[in-house]
Design a protein around this motif. Structure first.
Motif, PDB file in Angstrom:
ATOM      1  N   LYS A 102       0.815  -1.215   0.000  1.00 38.55           N
ATOM      2  CA  LYS A 102       0.000   0.000   0.000  1.00 38.55           C
ATOM      3  C   LYS A 102       0.852   1.271   0.000  1.00 38.55           C
ATOM      4  O   LYS A 102       0.540   2.251  -0.680  1.00 38.55           O
ATOM      5  N   CYS A 103       1.936   1.254   0.772  1.00 40.31           N
ATOM      6  CA  CYS A 103       2.736   2.491   0.861  1.00 40.31           C
ATOM      7  C   CYS A 103       3.418   2.792  -0.469  1.00 40.31           C
ATOM      8  O   CYS A 103       3.624   3.949  -0.827  1.00 40.31           O
ATOM      9  N   ILE A 104       3.740   1.757  -1.237  1.00 39.18           N
ATOM     10  CA  ILE A 104       4.329   2.006  -2.567  1.00 39.18           C
ATOM     11  C   ILE A 104       3.248   2.556  -3.479  1.00 39.18           C
ATOM     12  O   ILE A 104       3.421   3.591  -4.126  1.00 39.18           O
ATOM     13  N   ALA A 105       2.117   1.857  -3.508  1.00 37.18           N
ATOM     14  CA  ALA A 105       1.050   2.240  -4.445  1.00 37.18           C
ATOM     15  C   ALA A 105       0.546   3.656  -4.166  1.00 37.18           C
ATOM     16  O   ALA A 105       0.291   4.418  -5.097  1.00 37.18           O
ATOM     17  N   SER A 106       0.448   4.012  -2.884  1.00 35.26           N
ATOM     18  CA  SER A 106      -0.147   5.318  -2.562  1.00 35.26           C
ATOM     19  C   SER A 106       0.720   6.482  -3.047  1.00 35.26           C
ATOM     20  O   SER A 106       0.245   7.601  -3.189  1.00 35.26           O
ATOM     21  N   ALA A 107       1.999   6.201  -3.315  1.00 32.94           N
ATOM     22  CA  ALA A 107       2.867   7.261  -3.840  1.00 32.94           C
ATOM     23  C   ALA A 107       2.443   7.673  -5.250  1.00 32.94           C
ATOM     24  O   ALA A 107       2.890   8.701  -5.754  1.00 32.94           O
ATOM     25  N   TYR A 108       1.594   6.891  -5.880  1.00 30.30           N
ATOM     26  CA  TYR A 108       1.190   7.165  -7.267  1.00 30.30           C
ATOM     27  C   TYR A 108      -0.233   7.715  -7.378  1.00 30.30           C
ATOM     28  O   TYR A 108      -0.737   7.897  -8.470  1.00 30.30           O
ATOM     29  N   TYR A 109      -0.851   7.964  -6.242  1.00 30.87           N
ATOM     30  CA  TYR A 109      -2.222   8.487  -6.291  1.00 30.87           C
ATOM     31  C   TYR A 109      -2.269   9.941  -6.750  1.00 30.87           C
ATOM     32  O   TYR A 109      -3.268  10.418  -7.255  1.00 30.87           O
ATOM     33  N   ARG A 110      -1.169  10.619  -6.540  1.00 32.60           N
ATOM     34  CA  ARG A 110      -1.130  12.057  -6.754  1.00 32.60           C
ATOM     35  C   ARG A 110      -1.335  12.443  -8.236  1.00 32.60           C
ATOM     36  O   ARG A 110      -0.852  11.753  -9.125  1.00 32.60           O
ATOM     37  N   GLY A 111      -2.043  13.529  -8.423  1.00 37.51           N
ATOM     38  CA  GLY A 111      -2.211  14.071  -9.777  1.00 37.51           C
ATOM     39  C   GLY A 111      -3.225  13.318 -10.623  1.00 37.51           C
ATOM     40  O   GLY A 111      -3.212  13.429 -11.844  1.00 37.51           O
ATOM     41  N   ALA A 112      -4.144  12.562  -9.967  1.00 39.04           N
ATOM     42  CA  ALA A 112      -5.143  11.791 -10.727  1.00 39.04           C
ATOM     43  C   ALA A 112      -6.294  12.694 -11.159  1.00 39.04           C
ATOM     44  O   ALA A 112      -6.701  13.591 -10.419  1.00 39.04           O
ATOM     45  N   GLN A 113      -6.784  12.470 -12.372  1.00 38.17           N
ATOM     46  CA  GLN A 113      -8.014  13.146 -12.792  1.00 38.17           C
ATOM     47  C   GLN A 113      -9.221  12.236 -12.574  1.00 38.17           C
ATOM     48  O   GLN A 113     -10.334  12.700 -12.442  1.00 38.17           O
ATOM     49  N   VAL A 114      -8.955  10.937 -12.587  1.00 37.50           N
ATOM     50  CA  VAL A 114     -10.032   9.967 -12.378  1.00 37.50           C
ATOM     51  C   VAL A 114      -9.568   8.941 -11.348  1.00 37.50           C
ATOM     52  O   VAL A 114      -8.460   8.414 -11.448  1.00 37.50           O
ATOM     53  N   ILE A 115     -10.418   8.695 -10.344  1.00 35.33           N
ATOM     54  CA  ILE A 115     -10.119   7.631  -9.377  1.00 35.33           C
ATOM     55  C   ILE A 115     -11.204   6.572  -9.511  1.00 35.33           C
ATOM     56  O   ILE A 115     -12.396   6.878  -9.412  1.00 35.33           O
ATOM     57  N   ILE A 116     -10.785   5.343  -9.747  1.00 36.78           N
ATOM     58  CA  ILE A 116     -11.743   4.250  -9.878  1.00 36.78           C
ATOM     59  C   ILE A 116     -11.581   3.337  -8.675  1.00 36.78           C
ATOM     60  O   ILE A 116     -10.535   2.714  -8.500  1.00 36.78           O
ATOM     61  N   THR A 117     -12.607   3.296  -7.844  1.00 39.88           N
ATOM     62  CA  THR A 117     -12.564   2.453  -6.654  1.00 39.88           C
ATOM     63  C   THR A 117     -13.354   1.188  -6.965  1.00 39.88           C
ATOM     64  O   THR A 117     -14.523   1.262  -7.335  1.00 39.88           O
ATOM     65  N   THR A 118     -12.687   0.052  -6.830  1.00 41.47           N
ATOM     66  CA  THR A 118     -13.315  -1.195  -7.266  1.00 41.47           C
ATOM     67  C   THR A 118     -13.645  -2.114  -6.084  1.00 41.47           C
ATOM     68  O   THR A 118     -12.987  -2.056  -5.046  1.00 41.47           O
ATOM     69  N   PHE A 119     -14.648  -2.938  -6.276  1.00 37.43           N
ATOM     70  CA  PHE A 119     -14.963  -3.986  -5.302  1.00 37.43           C
ATOM     71  C   PHE A 119     -15.507  -5.184  -6.057  1.00 37.43           C
ATOM     72  O   PHE A 119     -15.918  -5.070  -7.220  1.00 37.43           O
ATOM     73  N   ASP A 120     -15.497  -6.329  -5.376  1.00 34.86           N
ATOM     74  CA  ASP A 120     -15.968  -7.578  -5.976  1.00 34.86           C
ATOM     75  C   ASP A 120     -17.458  -7.746  -5.644  1.00 34.86           C
ATOM     76  O   ASP A 120     -17.823  -7.802  -4.462  1.00 34.86           O
ATOM     77  N   LEU A 121     -18.296  -7.819  -6.668  1.00 37.66           N
ATOM     78  CA  LEU A 121     -19.746  -7.936  -6.425  1.00 37.66           C
ATOM     79  C   LEU A 121     -20.106  -9.192  -5.638  1.00 37.66           C
ATOM     80  O   LEU A 121     -21.142  -9.256  -4.984  1.00 37.66           O
ATOM     81  N   THR A 122     -19.229 -10.214  -5.687  1.00 35.15           N
ATOM     82  CA  THR A 122     -19.530 -11.459  -4.978  1.00 35.15           C
ATOM     83  C   THR A 122     -18.998 -11.432  -3.535  1.00 35.15           C
ATOM     84  O   THR A 122     -19.171 -12.400  -2.802  1.00 35.15           O
TER      85      THR A 122
END
Ligand SMILES: Nc1nc2c(ncn2[C@@H]2O[C@H](COP(=O)(O)OP(=O)(O)OP(=O)(O)O)[C@@H](O)[C@H]2O)c(=O)[nH]1
Length: 297
Positions: free
Chosen positions: A120-140
């Motif tokens: 998570k700490c690696i990935a969160s470094a790339y959140y910056r400067g987003a124009q679109v955020i897609i939050t996903t979940f599993d319907l099942t």
């Protein structure tokens, strides 16, 4: 005055040429009910007076629990393939997709982030400067829906309020019967309204809705180009990026930037162009702050 658009790379494929707005998934959680581009946008496109917008890209960040199907969704959208085998994303991954929107060339940088806590700490470094955020979940697995609030909160923390277009996306629609899917969607739509996000149910396996959903991404990304940047006069952003040829790392990145990187970073900041560069650098370059670049075509 001559257009500043430079024809770069081969023409985009027909399915990437967007001339009108696709329909929403459900009017109950839709942020964009318009059927056509805003009049001013159409006129600007016709006159080719959109500045350097055609040379830029928008950043889309996809977040959500592990195993919900983020990678599969992106792969289906970008390459039209599906792999039933699970390979966890390590840190982050990305794709670049080229489009033509109302006659203007345009690129999307799609960042696939790892759902595993340890990354998570690696990935969160790339959140910056987003124009679109897609939050996903599993319907099942509706527990993954509960976690979307936290994912979204984390991603929004790295971005200026009101600058991102938000999606809540339920995945693996093919695994549910119609009734079960509808039940899951009731809860998801409620949450999407709370988040002020647009809702979609999709299946990477069958490809259902993925295309329409993807079309929506890029339009939203395109409309959400950072405004100050659109109007800012930058003498020659492409050649500047080409000249540099070395990557300055984001100051927020977990790894320490090299001296050269820091010098470049300061140089760019002094020129009021790029403030923060992603690491690792995408093949075409790209700044997480202003999304300048010129190599990705
Ligand atoms: N039936 C079905 N399976 C899917 C679908 N999407 C993904 N899967 C499967 O779900 C598993 C996880 O998919 P991934 O795309 O790797 O999940 P992820 O969210 O990227 O996982 P992390 O990288 O760990 O965060 C894989 O085995 C996929 O084949 C779908 O729409 N339908």
């Amino acid at each position: 005055m001559r257009s500043s658009l430079v024809p770069l790379g081969p023409p985009v494929s027909q399915d990437r040429v967007i001339t009108s707005f696709p329909k929403c998934y459900t009017p109950a959680a839709c942020l964009q009910l318009r059927e056509h581009f805003h009049g001013q946008v159409s006129i600007a496109c016709q006159r080719r007076s959109t500045g350097t917008v055609g040379l830029r890209l928008s950043k889309v960040v996809v977040v959500g629990d592990l195993y919900v199907g983020k990678t599969s969704l992106i792969r289906r959208f970008c390459r039209n393939v599906f792999d039933r085998n699970y390979k966890a994303t390590i840190g982050v991954d990305f794709e670049i997709e080229r489009f033509e929107v109302a006659g203007i060339p345009y690129s999307l940088q799609i960042w696939d982030t790892a759902g595993q806590e340890k990354f998570k700490c690696i990935a969160s470094a790339y959140y910056r400067g987003a124009q679109v955020i897609i939050t996903t979940f599993d319907l099942t697995d509706l527990q993954t829906l509960d976690h979307t609030r936290q994912w979204l909160e984390d991603a929004l923390q790295e971005n200026e309020p009101g600058t991102c277009f938000l999606f809540l996306v339920g995945t693996k629609k093919d695994l549910l019967s119609g009734v079960a899917c509808e039940q899951a969607e009731v809860e998801a739509v409620r949450l999407a309204n709370e988040m002020e996000a647009e809702y979609w149910s999709v299946s990477a396996k069958t490809g259902e809705w993925v295309r329409a959903w993807g079309r929506l991404w890029q339009e939203c990304g395109w409309k959400h180009q950072p405004q100050p940047h659109r109007n800012r006069k930058v003498p020659n952003p492409v050649s500047t990026c080409r000249l540099i040829g070395v990557t300055a790392r984001s100051l927020r990145a977990p790894c320490k930037p090299s001296r050269t990187a820091l010098q470049l970073h300061r140089l760019l900041a002094a020129q009021r162009q790029c403030v923060s560069w992603a690491w690792p650098r995408p093949p075409g370059g790209g700044c997480t702050e202003c999304l300048h670049g010129g190599w990705w075509f």
